[in-house]
Design an enzyme around this catalytic site. Structure first.
Site, short mmCIF file in Angstrom:
data_model
loop_
_atom_site.label_atom_id
_atom_site.label_comp_id
_atom_site.label_asym_id
_atom_site.label_seq_id
_atom_site.Cartn_x
_atom_site.Cartn_y
_atom_site.Cartn_z
N HIS A 64 0.86 -1.18 0.00
CA HIS A 64 0.00 0.00 0.00
C HIS A 64 0.90 1.23 0.00
O HIS A 64 2.09 1.14 0.28
CB HIS A 64 -0.90 0.00 1.23
CG HIS A 64 -1.97 -1.04 1.17
ND1 HIS A 64 -3.16 -0.91 1.84
CD2 HIS A 64 -2.04 -2.24 0.53
CE1 HIS A 64 -3.93 -1.96 1.62
NE2 HIS A 64 -3.26 -2.79 0.84
N GLU A 66 1.18 3.81 2.08
CA GLU A 66 1.81 4.11 3.36
C GLU A 66 2.93 3.11 3.68
O GLU A 66 3.98 3.50 4.17
CB GLU A 66 0.77 4.08 4.50
CG GLU A 66 -0.30 5.16 4.36
CD GLU A 66 -1.52 4.71 3.58
OE1 GLU A 66 -2.56 5.35 3.72
OE2 GLU A 66 -1.43 3.73 2.80
#
Length: 157
Positions: A64, A66
């Site tokens: 992802h 992040e």
């Protein structure tokens, strides 16, 4: 736009930080992936790492935005004074990363498309600032319209 944070130098312009995450999101879209970008900064606004959602590109559901930015930032002695900037509210997986490592501030480009773990982070004492970026909203809305099957694999219905 001014953000008050005990972990962030008040002279930092949040839009400048968000622009880096947006650039990552646009790069991810150009690569055929989900347009979600993120960047991790220290409390003075120095870039530590930047990344984007690469689930599609790397055939890896754990990459992802992040997590990509976090991994690229490398080891830090402490994450309390760091700022995670992301174009979309963190999902539960990324919320867990923020919680696990004690990231002190999260700036979110938008949380209309997906609310994620914003409330949970706030309950844990993380400073969460929603920037309400129309650019972030539009970027993801178009992607969801154009590629609902990819969106639904991970975050959607």
């Amino acid at each position: 736009m001014t953000i008050k944070s005990v972990y962030m130098d008040p002279s930092i312009d949040p839009q400048t930080l968000l622009d880096i995450a947006i650039e990552e999101a646009r790069t991810g879209l150009a690569e055929g992936g989900v347009p979600i970008g993120a960047a991790l900064f220290d409390g003075k606004g120095n870039l530590l790492g930047r990344g984007r959602n690469r689930r599609v590109q790397e055939n890896d559901p754990s990459v992802h935005g992040e997590t990509d930015a976090f991994r690229k930032a490398g080891r830090q002695k402490s994450y309390r004074d760091t700022i995670m900037v992301t174009t979309l509210a963190p999902c539960w997986y990324c919320t867990g990363l923020i919680r696990q490592f004690g990231i002190g501030t999260v700036m979110v480009g938008e949380s209309e498309t997906f609310k994620g773990g914003v409330d949970s982070l706030r309950e844990l004492g993380v400073e969460v600032n929603i920037l309400k970026s129309q650019e972030c909203i539009d970027l993801l809305a178009k992607f969801i319209t154009d590629y609902p099957e990819i969106w639904n694999e991970d975050i959607g219905e």
